[in-house]
Design an enzyme around this catalytic site. Sequence first.
Site, PDB file in Angstrom:
ATOM      1  N   MET A  62       1.206  -1.399   0.040  1.00  0.00           N
ATOM      2  CA  MET A  62      -0.212  -0.091  -0.357  1.00  0.00           C
ATOM      3  C   MET A  62       0.849   1.476  -0.215  1.00  0.00           C
ATOM      4  SD  MET A  62       0.623   1.590   3.330  1.00  0.00           S
ATOM      5  CE  MET A  62      -0.767   2.499   3.685  1.00  0.00           C
ATOM      6  N   TYR A  63       1.832   1.190   0.529  1.00  0.00           N
ATOM      7  CA  TYR A  63       2.943   2.839   0.388  1.00  0.00           C
ATOM      8  C   TYR A  63       3.710   2.770  -1.463  1.00  0.00           C
ATOM      9  CZ  TYR A  63       4.712   0.596   5.321  1.00  0.00           C
ATOM     10  OH  TYR A  63       5.276  -0.183   5.798  1.00  0.00           O
ATOM     11  N   ALA A  64       2.388   4.400  -1.018  1.00  0.00           N
ATOM     12  CA  ALA A  64       2.252   5.098  -2.265  1.00  0.00           C
ATOM     13  C   ALA A  64       2.146   4.069  -3.790  1.00  0.00           C
ATOM     14  CB  ALA A  64       3.666   4.442  -2.781  1.00  0.00           C
ATOM     15  N   GLY A  66       1.539   1.437  -4.177  1.00  0.00           N
ATOM     16  CA  GLY A  66       1.902   0.331  -5.037  1.00  0.00           C
ATOM     17  C   GLY A  66       3.067   0.604  -5.753  1.00  0.00           C
ATOM     18  N   LYS A  91       4.857  -6.055   2.328  1.00  0.00           N
ATOM     19  CA  LYS A  91       3.379  -6.503   4.041  1.00  0.00           C
ATOM     20  C   LYS A  91       1.959  -6.620   3.007  1.00  0.00           C
ATOM     21  CE  LYS A  91       6.138  -3.410   6.668  1.00  0.00           C
ATOM     22  NZ  LYS A  91       6.154  -2.650   5.685  1.00  0.00           N
TER      23      LYS A  91
END
Length: 335
Positions: A62-64, A66, A91
């Site tokens: 979920m960071y940025a 994907g 994660k």
Amino acid sequence: MVNSEMTYTRLGTSGLRVSRLCLGMMSYGGGTRAWQLDADDALPIVRHAVEAGVTFFDTADMYANGRSEEVTGRLLTKLFARHDDYVLATKVYYPTGEGPNDHGLSRKHILASIDASLRRLGTDYIDVYQIHRFDDETPIEETMAALHDVVRSGKARYVGASSMFAWQFAKAQYTARAHGLTPFVSMQNHYNLVYREEEREMIPFCRDDGVGVIPWSPLARGLLAGNRDRGGVTNTVRATSDPVAERMYDDADFDVVDAVRAVAAEREVSPAQVALAWLLGRPGVVGPVIGATKLAHLQDAIRSLDLTLDADEVARVEAPYRPHRILGHPDPRPS
């Protein structure tokens, strides 16, 4: 170039060896937060980490949205000859879409997410596949069985976990072992000099269970490095655009910051080095997950490997600590 020799250790009691610093890749991907770097700006920082001996890299789906995984995959492919030379962690849990099954730790979401992460990362396998939080809406038996199948399929080598209550983590480990499934080898939890509640139950459990601790936010979202001062004064772009930090820490925590600054001044090092050296010396800690948007951030972290605090210095930076409410993961219990 920083002339520090990287050290390596096992991730808990597993056979996997990792560098004592893990480079957190949340800072890279660009677009969603003012302080996140695109691939070109991230490259010199990640290259410097690799040259210094860092082999452990952590991201999340979920960071940025994907893009962090995409950038991580491109950079590591560019800087390493083969995947066997580094340890890649990502994660699963938080929403990656708008659908009702695009979040959590159901079998459906886990199996879809591992394939999506592999595509974005451009690799055949992930070394440590971590659950980002505990999902109290999915039976733990379902989650652990799905993670076991991910490992059995060869798409991940190990599984790890992140912030939750110790009883939840113990339940997951018991479930895995009772059913012959793959247990967790690591715990990525919220732990630093201004937030030490993990010392009460989670870290003792991890030490007893052979689980490696890889703390996130080792500098309290920059608080211990000097990115803000009392009264809401902010000194960096990250600090001015980080509402999470404003909710998690307050002026009372600056008593710890002041102690860290005093020891740092006496040792003629940065406060970040003192805070990281303290964490590296804590029982059960394999290595912190560090964020770096400037080369100096990374250099401070590398230098902390050579800094050992004496007993008096440890006592001084620990003395101002005050207990906190639980910070860093949701409380599933009824309010």
